[in-house]
Design a protein around this motif. Sequence first.
Motif, mmCIF file in Angstrom:
data_model
loop_
_atom_site.group_PDB
_atom_site.id
_atom_site.type_symbol
_atom_site.label_atom_id
_atom_site.label_comp_id
_atom_site.label_asym_id
_atom_site.label_seq_id
_atom_site.Cartn_x
_atom_site.Cartn_y
_atom_site.Cartn_z
ATOM 1 N N SER B 58 45.796 37.449 56.710
ATOM 2 C CA SER B 58 47.117 37.170 57.268
ATOM 3 C C SER B 58 47.421 38.036 58.483
ATOM 4 O O SER B 58 48.208 37.633 59.348
ATOM 5 N N VAL B 84 45.249 36.611 52.676
ATOM 6 C CA VAL B 84 44.447 37.180 51.592
ATOM 7 C C VAL B 84 43.016 36.635 51.568
ATOM 8 O O VAL B 84 42.408 36.550 50.517
ATOM 9 N N LEU B 122 43.116 41.899 43.134
ATOM 10 C CA LEU B 122 43.961 41.164 44.066
ATOM 11 C C LEU B 122 44.253 39.759 43.575
ATOM 12 O O LEU B 122 45.296 39.200 43.842
ATOM 13 N N PHE B 124 43.059 35.538 42.894
ATOM 14 C CA PHE B 124 42.330 34.461 43.574
ATOM 15 C C PHE B 124 43.121 33.741 44.648
ATOM 16 O O PHE B 124 42.668 32.743 45.186
ATOM 17 N N GLU B 125 44.302 34.251 44.958
ATOM 18 C CA GLU B 125 45.188 33.523 45.880
ATOM 19 C C GLU B 125 44.511 33.129 47.197
ATOM 20 O O GLU B 125 44.565 31.972 47.618
ATOM 21 N N TYR B 129 43.586 29.239 48.908
ATOM 22 C CA TYR B 129 43.950 28.688 50.211
ATOM 23 C C TYR B 129 42.726 28.126 50.922
ATOM 24 O O TYR B 129 42.769 27.051 51.507
ATOM 25 N N LYS B 154 41.761 28.502 34.315
ATOM 26 C CA LYS B 154 43.013 27.934 33.802
ATOM 27 C C LYS B 154 44.135 28.115 34.816
ATOM 28 O O LYS B 154 44.898 27.200 35.099
ATOM 29 N N ASP B 155 44.224 29.319 35.386
ATOM 30 C CA ASP B 155 45.281 29.577 36.360
ATOM 31 C C ASP B 155 45.083 28.770 37.629
ATOM 32 O O ASP B 155 46.050 28.333 38.255
ATOM 33 N N PHE B 157 43.761 25.837 37.742
ATOM 34 C CA PHE B 157 44.184 24.495 37.389
ATOM 35 C C PHE B 157 45.700 24.382 37.486
ATOM 36 O O PHE B 157 46.231 23.437 38.076
ATOM 37 N N SER B 158 46.401 25.370 36.912
ATOM 38 C CA SER B 158 47.865 25.378 36.996
ATOM 39 C C SER B 158 48.315 25.368 38.441
ATOM 40 O O SER B 158 49.199 24.610 38.839
ATOM 41 N N ASP B 159 47.694 26.230 39.241
ATOM 42 C CA ASP B 159 48.081 26.353 40.636
ATOM 43 C C ASP B 159 47.860 25.037 41.376
ATOM 44 O O ASP B 159 48.715 24.586 42.140
ATOM 45 N N ARG B 163 50.654 22.753 43.290
ATOM 46 C CA ARG B 163 50.581 22.362 44.705
ATOM 47 C C ARG B 163 50.474 20.855 44.842
ATOM 48 O O ARG B 163 51.037 20.269 45.777
ATOM 49 N N PHE C 512 51.165 22.519 32.755
ATOM 50 C CA PHE C 512 50.457 23.428 33.647
ATOM 51 C C PHE C 512 51.246 23.684 34.918
ATOM 52 O O PHE C 512 51.132 24.732 35.524
ATOM 53 N N VAL C 517 52.032 31.527 36.710
ATOM 54 C CA VAL C 517 50.647 31.949 36.842
ATOM 55 C C VAL C 517 50.556 33.437 37.118
ATOM 56 O O VAL C 517 51.347 33.992 37.861
ATOM 57 N N PHE C 521 51.643 35.956 43.629
ATOM 58 C CA PHE C 521 51.488 35.063 44.770
ATOM 59 C C PHE C 521 52.426 35.515 45.868
ATOM 60 O O PHE C 521 53.450 34.935 46.123
ATOM 61 N N PHE C 526 54.948 27.687 49.171
ATOM 62 C CA PHE C 526 55.620 26.539 48.546
ATOM 63 C C PHE C 526 56.809 27.015 47.740
ATOM 64 O O PHE C 526 56.632 27.663 46.748
#
Lengths: 76, 351, 526
Positions: B58, B84, B122, B124-125, B129, B154-155, B157-159, B163, C512, C517, C521, C526
């Motif tokens: 960034s 990131v 940190l 996986f953010e 992207y 799992k996270d 997938f949620s993310d 989006r 989900f 999460v 973030f 978003f």
Amino acid sequence: MEKLMEILMEINPDIDYKTEKNLIDGKILDSFSIVNLVAQISETFDIEISPKYLIPKYFNSVDAMWEMIQAILDEE
Amino acid sequence: MNNFKKVLLHSLLLILFVVILLVLFMVPYFHGEYYFYQDYRVRQSLSGKLDTLIIGSSHASRSVKPTILNEELNINSYNISSPVMSMYGRYFMLEKEIKRNPIKTVFIEISFNALTLDRKKLGFEGDIYVLGRLDNTFERLEFFKNAFTVDEYKDIFSDTIRRSKVSLEKDMVNMFKSLKNGKKEPNQSIVQYETLGYLAVPSNNLSMTAEHKKKALNSTSIDIEIKEDNLEYFDAMMKLCQDNGIRVILIVTPVAERMILSNRNLDGLFSQYIELAHKYNCEYYDFNLDKKASELYFQKTSFYDNIHMSDQGAEIFSKRLAEIIKKVNDGEDCSKEFYNSYDEVKDYIMD
Amino acid sequence: MSLVSLSFFLFCVLLLLCYWLFPKKIQWIVLLVFSLVFYAFAGIENSFYILITAFSSWLGALWLDNVSQKSKQYIKDNKDNLTIEEKSILKNKTKRKKKLILAGILLLNFGLLCVFKYANFVIGQINTITRLFNTNTTINSLSLIIPLGISFYTFQTMGYLIDVYWEKSEACKNPLKLLLFTSFFPQITQGPISNYQQLSSQLFSEHKFDYQNFAYGFQRMVWGYFKKIAIADMLAPYVQLVFQNYNQYAGITVLIGIFFYSIQIYADFSGYMDIVCGLCRMMGIKLTENFNRPYFSKSIAEYWRRWHISLGNWFKTYLYYPIAVSRWNTKLGRKCNEIFGKSVGKNLPASIALIAVWLTTGLWHGATWGYIAWGGLNGLIIIFSMWMEPVYAFAKSKIKIKESIWKFFQVIRTFILVTFIKVLPEVGSLTAGLGLWKRIFTNHTIPTSFGTLLPFVNKLHLMAIIIGTILMLIFSLIQRKYSVGKLFNKIPTVIRIFILSLIITILIIIAFGLNNVSGGFMYEQF
């Protein structure tokens, strides 16, 4: 048997006890009536009705009740 | 056994339907253009034309404007940075663009945590992207396999669901508007067509009183341990550029004064980066050591926060970067434009 | 293990595979193993207590059985030698012995339950009292982790023990089988509380695979998940906001909030029941129902025969009847009959039993004054209605209203009453609950827009919730006459599977997509 009918008529005179076979399962007699009924039966017949008899099987019809009373009398 | 066969068949059919429906749900996100960092179509449209890339996290995406570089240096640049960004992410994107463009120069931003970030801590953010910005299923699968660990699935997938939801909503709103107006609505999210990858943020006042400065001086420290995996991909990027005859320019983008003042061990960190630059024999410019920094950048307006420049700041910095590069290209020795250490800079700020 | 989790999904798949692929004879062992694993997931440290309950009950029941059988056998063998008096003495001795055994084990298990659930409440009350006397002695509250499902499995297993005492049920000879009865995982967190005869016949018999049961069970599970994820979990944050900040919202907003709560708690609880009953049905096991369209009840008394049915039945069988038909109570009834007349004679014994039942029910739900007050309130209303019955009947005979309109009025009245009463203990404390009621009635602000009426609600979410609630309502109305399952299965197979997939996909997206999460973030755009 007549005594039993008397008690039942006192509790709820509108029911045709001769033909009704579904007094409990059909929710015709509610739990308040049952308590009352049990109190009356135990006084009239001088028996103690153990809670194990408080199931639909023994109260669904007059005949079932009569059989139960006999069974308790036999036990004692 | 007939029963079991029935159950098996129906279960498989159910699973198949669910997977198809989920994939359909995610299409607007991956292939639409409603995802904020989604610039794959922009880059596709420029493919074959770019000769310069800016890559970093960034820090770079908020401070280097390719439009200015293009004007000042007469080049065709694009800023493929995103927040990131891990070293692996940078390597992946770099490799992709080098393959389809005649790249001659790469600016690699290595600000204070580029090589010291701990991917596990940190999160996986940044890799999410990058995943979103890829346009090819095979690339995505390869990147996914290498960038993420199983406990993150799992996270992720949620993310992705979240989006996708947003993308789908925006898609439907846009479609509805288009139908209403009778023409295709332009997608307002993708600014990268105009900014060539640069992403602006507004200014915040980061000026410090003398009191404030005294209190902040050397009050904290940062992690200066370079991590193995980061170094591995950094080496890979260097090798990639070397193999393709690409000029690598390592830059450190400007940060607010309070960032410089607070940290005790910045020289400890950056001396390692300088060593790396020597190792690969590439140019290295730390714009926090720029002697003109204090007159160019205003604490009140040039920064968004401690470590990111604002749009106003980026405008100034991009011009300064172009200026230095022009001088270097003309054969000037620019080392006198810079201080030698952060301690020197701190002394200057404190006065 | 949360029911809405990947681990539970895998758990179920594994369970169904093992259950149906292994020989039928060991189906119950599969259930036992999986139940213990499920329980262990909640923390092995506390698994000890459920073993105490199961084992003590197994032992106690066998002992009771043994004592009864021995005594009966003795009397039978010596029928001719014993006088009636001797027989009576023997019977009384047996009775006393059985009473002691029962009392001991009940004390142990209910004691454990009380310590875990109520120790801190009692300590809190003692501290409040000592503070009134300005002494500095405060007892520290115990840090206890309540064993999973202790309220449920204790009641269920003690019911079994009492049934054996009453000779209503035979003692279970196999301790592992009794352990399964005690720890059966579908019931462990939220019930239903089953009766031994009914459940044991389901658990220990061999089940043959039946496709219809499997499919219906699965569909019921999906419906349960829909209620939980698309309705209950969506309403939960809104309800929490209202409960925690009722004094900041308009009275009417709080009013809407408590109706949200009614819908939420029904969707959550009955949804959970659908999930576990559905899962059991997939294994051919019939669990007792806990809900029967409760919001269609016409009175509070009826409501409690349709909401959390198994708990009501437990209290009726093991607390209400024993108190109501006990010797002293019937004597009291008789005395009242002589002195005050038939009405008092009939209603007083019942009222005493009801008070006992309702205070206990309140306590069972939670160790706070709010719950005790809630239980007492329910009891008082039922008792009041009972005493007022002749008055109502008289009034109804005098006023001519169409039957259907009267029934409709009764349903609405009961629903509103239930909604108000339900929130009393849920707001946090009794004072908070009363405060919330006060807010509804004393704040007359009229919000001018949707944003001020429901400031915390996302319109899209609300739409989804309303659609879900309407669906629930439609299902309930259909269920009055037809089986929704049967109707659904009339749809052609592929379309049916597609509809299920669509619902499941939507649930996955909601579950989900609403997840918080981990991993900050910081640069979220978003």
